[in-house]
Design a protein around this motif. Structure first.
Motif, PDB file in Angstrom:
ATOM      1  N   GLY A  53      39.511  54.931  40.310  1.00  0.00           N
ATOM      2  CA  GLY A  53      40.101  55.924  39.426  1.00  0.00           C
ATOM      3  C   GLY A  53      40.860  56.947  40.243  1.00  0.00           C
ATOM      4  N   LEU A  54      40.801  58.199  39.805  1.00  0.00           N
ATOM      5  CA  LEU A  54      41.506  59.276  40.499  1.00  0.00           C
ATOM      6  C   LEU A  54      40.597  60.185  41.302  1.00  0.00           C
ATOM      7  N   ASN A  55      39.300  60.198  40.979  1.00  0.00           N
ATOM      8  CA  ASN A  55      38.464  61.224  41.595  1.00  0.00           C
ATOM      9  C   ASN A  55      37.033  60.780  41.898  1.00  0.00           C
ATOM     10  N   ARG A  56      36.803  59.471  41.944  1.00  0.00           N
ATOM     11  CA  ARG A  56      35.451  58.990  42.261  1.00  0.00           C
ATOM     12  C   ARG A  56      35.482  58.314  43.631  1.00  0.00           C
ATOM     13  N   TYR A  57      34.664  58.822  44.540  1.00  0.00           N
ATOM     14  CA  TYR A  57      34.642  58.346  45.923  1.00  0.00           C
ATOM     15  C   TYR A  57      33.375  57.524  46.158  1.00  0.00           C
ATOM     16  N   HIS A  58      33.506  56.481  46.977  1.00  0.00           N
ATOM     17  CA  HIS A  58      32.399  55.537  47.178  1.00  0.00           C
ATOM     18  C   HIS A  58      32.159  55.265  48.654  1.00  0.00           C
ATOM     19  N   ARG A  99      35.087  43.527  25.463  1.00  0.00           N
ATOM     20  CA  ARG A  99      36.156  44.139  24.677  1.00  0.00           C
ATOM     21  C   ARG A  99      37.488  43.694  25.233  1.00  0.00           C
ATOM     22  N   SER A 100      38.372  43.263  24.381  1.00  0.00           N
ATOM     23  CA  SER A 100      39.720  42.877  24.778  1.00  0.00           C
ATOM     24  C   SER A 100      40.693  43.972  24.341  1.00  0.00           C
ATOM     25  N   ILE A 101      41.414  44.528  25.291  1.00  0.00           N
ATOM     26  CA  ILE A 101      42.323  45.645  25.016  1.00  0.00           C
ATOM     27  C   ILE A 101      43.746  45.171  25.254  1.00  0.00           C
ATOM     28  N   ASP A 102      44.565  45.147  24.217  1.00  0.00           N
ATOM     29  CA  ASP A 102      45.935  44.662  24.389  1.00  0.00           C
ATOM     30  C   ASP A 102      46.888  45.810  24.727  1.00  0.00           C
ATOM     31  N   VAL A 134      40.655  50.178  36.708  1.00  0.00           N
ATOM     32  CA  VAL A 134      40.534  48.747  36.405  1.00  0.00           C
ATOM     33  C   VAL A 134      40.985  47.872  37.574  1.00  0.00           C
ATOM     34  N   THR A 135      41.803  48.415  38.471  1.00  0.00           N
ATOM     35  CA  THR A 135      42.259  47.636  39.627  1.00  0.00           C
ATOM     36  C   THR A 135      41.242  47.619  40.753  1.00  0.00           C
ATOM     37  N   GLY A 136      40.114  48.330  40.586  1.00  0.00           N
ATOM     38  CA  GLY A 136      39.043  48.266  41.575  1.00  0.00           C
ATOM     39  C   GLY A 136      39.139  49.348  42.634  1.00  0.00           C
ATOM     40  N   PHE A 137      38.416  49.127  43.721  1.00  0.00           N
ATOM     41  CA  PHE A 137      38.345  50.117  44.796  1.00  0.00           C
ATOM     42  C   PHE A 137      39.625  50.125  45.621  1.00  0.00           C
ATOM     43  N   LYS A 138      40.046  51.328  45.995  1.00  0.00           N
ATOM     44  CA  LYS A 138      41.274  51.502  46.770  1.00  0.00           C
ATOM     45  C   LYS A 138      40.967  52.302  48.027  1.00  0.00           C
ATOM     46  N   SER A 139      41.857  52.212  48.996  1.00  0.00           N
ATOM     47  CA  SER A 139      41.652  52.958  50.234  1.00  0.00           C
ATOM     48  C   SER A 139      41.797  54.454  49.980  1.00  0.00           C
ATOM     49  N   ALA A 140      41.103  55.243  50.787  1.00  0.00           N
ATOM     50  CA  ALA A 140      41.155  56.694  50.672  1.00  0.00           C
ATOM     51  C   ALA A 140      41.729  57.253  51.970  1.00  0.00           C
ATOM     52  N   ASN A 141      42.894  57.886  51.894  1.00  0.00           N
ATOM     53  CA  ASN A 141      43.564  58.370  53.094  1.00  0.00           C
ATOM     54  C   ASN A 141      44.213  59.723  52.861  1.00  0.00           C
ATOM     55  N   LYS A 186      45.966  60.139  26.646  1.00  0.00           N
ATOM     56  CA  LYS A 186      46.597  60.105  27.968  1.00  0.00           C
ATOM     57  C   LYS A 186      45.576  60.058  29.100  1.00  0.00           C
ATOM     58  N   ILE A 187      44.566  60.921  29.057  1.00  0.00           N
ATOM     59  CA  ILE A 187      43.583  60.993  30.132  1.00  0.00           C
ATOM     60  C   ILE A 187      42.727  59.731  30.171  1.00  0.00           C
ATOM     61  N   PHE A 188      42.338  59.229  28.998  1.00  0.00           N
ATOM     62  CA  PHE A 188      41.546  57.998  28.933  1.00  0.00           C
ATOM     63  C   PHE A 188      42.336  56.846  29.549  1.00  0.00           C
ATOM     64  N   ARG A 189      43.615  56.724  29.158  1.00  0.00           N
ATOM     65  CA  ARG A 189      44.465  55.647  29.688  1.00  0.00           C
ATOM     66  C   ARG A 189      44.632  55.779  31.198  1.00  0.00           C
ATOM     67  N   LEU A 190      44.869  57.006  31.653  1.00  0.00           N
ATOM     68  CA  LEU A 190      45.050  57.256  33.080  1.00  0.00           C
ATOM     69  C   LEU A 190      43.813  56.823  33.861  1.00  0.00           C
ATOM     70  N   ASN A 191      42.633  57.182  33.373  1.00  0.00           N
ATOM     71  CA  ASN A 191      41.393  56.822  34.060  1.00  0.00           C
ATOM     72  C   ASN A 191      41.135  55.317  34.019  1.00  0.00           C
ATOM     73  N   LEU A 192      41.403  54.701  32.889  1.00  0.00           N
ATOM     74  CA  LEU A 192      41.177  53.262  32.752  1.00  0.00           C
ATOM     75  C   LEU A 192      42.065  52.462  33.691  1.00  0.00           C
TER      76      LEU A 192
END
Length: 227
Positions: free
Chosen positions: A196-201, A13-16, A35-42, A25-31
């Motif tokens: 995302g905002l609330n998924r930990y790995h 899917r291509s999303i412009d 989409v930028t991948g895994f981030k540090s958790a501090n 709003k919530i869908f966009r926020l989560n996407l």
């Protein structure tokens, strides 16, 4: 002219940008946050000039340089009170504390909108730790603790977020997790990442490659596509 293969529309899917702007709003926020991948958790520990401390989870800590040792932290726009940011401005000192698997639930709930007089150390069950001559509190349970001094506060005009640049004054770690080459064994320390905002790995031992030199590139098979 090279004929590049096109993306299979039945599988991708291509999303412009216009579709992104029109999203829920919530869908966009989560996407956009995932989409930028895994981030540090501090956890960032601060205190104000009156001694009221604060603890907040951040997924925007990033390396900015090793000599001097600079670390970046993105703070969201000041449309609501930002206790962490206010405390950093007041004292110029803060701590960054890595989050482990055991800490992740308590760490996540520091993101709740507590009043300034409420300390997340207490409400979320974390121990305070102090280093001599350093004002801001560390998180006792964290296996990687950094003490930082504010060096720069940069407004990002495009969206009014701020880049906080801190110089590392002190690193507190267990020597048993430190390799002879300076690398930390983050997987063995059970350090978490965030998507995302609330998924930990959890993390694993990962892959290690040699320093990349143009004269020592292996042969790779690859395919190109136009997105």
């Amino acid at each position: 002219m090279v004929a590049y293969p096109q993306l299979n529309s039945s599988m991708t899917r291509s999303i412009d940008s216009s579709e992104i702007k029109d999203m829920n709003k919530i869908f966009r926020l989560n996407l956009i946050n995932s989409v930028t991948g895994f981030k540090s958790a501090n956890l960032v520990g601060t205190t104000d000039k009156n001694g009221q401390d604060n603890l907040a989870v951040f997924s925007s800590v990033t390396h900015l340089g090793s000599n001097p040792a600079f670390v970046g932290l993105i703070v969201r726009p000041n449309v609501v009170p930002r206790h962490t940011y206010q405390n950093i401005l007041e004292t110029g000192k803060y701590t960054i504390n890595a989050i482990t698997n055991e800490m992740k639930a308590r760490a996540h709930f520091t993101s709740a909108k507590f009043e300034k007089y409420q300390s997340e150390f207490d409400t979320c069950g974390f121990g305070r730790e102090f280093s001599q001559d350093f004002l801001a509190p560390f998180v006792r349970e964290s296996p990687i603790k950094m003490a930082l001094s504010l060096k720069d506060d940069i407004l990002i005009k495009a969206n009014s977020t701020r880049l906080i640049v801190g110089e590392v004054e002190k690193i507190i770690i267990d020597d048993s997790f430190l390799h002879s080459n300076g690398m930390l064994d983050l997987a063995r320390m059970d350090i978490q990442t965030i998507s995302g905002l609330n998924r930990y790995h959890n993390t694993d031992k990962g892959a290690i490659f040699p320093y990349a030199r143009p004269t020592e590139i292996p042969e790779f098979n690859y395919h190109e596509a136009i997105v």
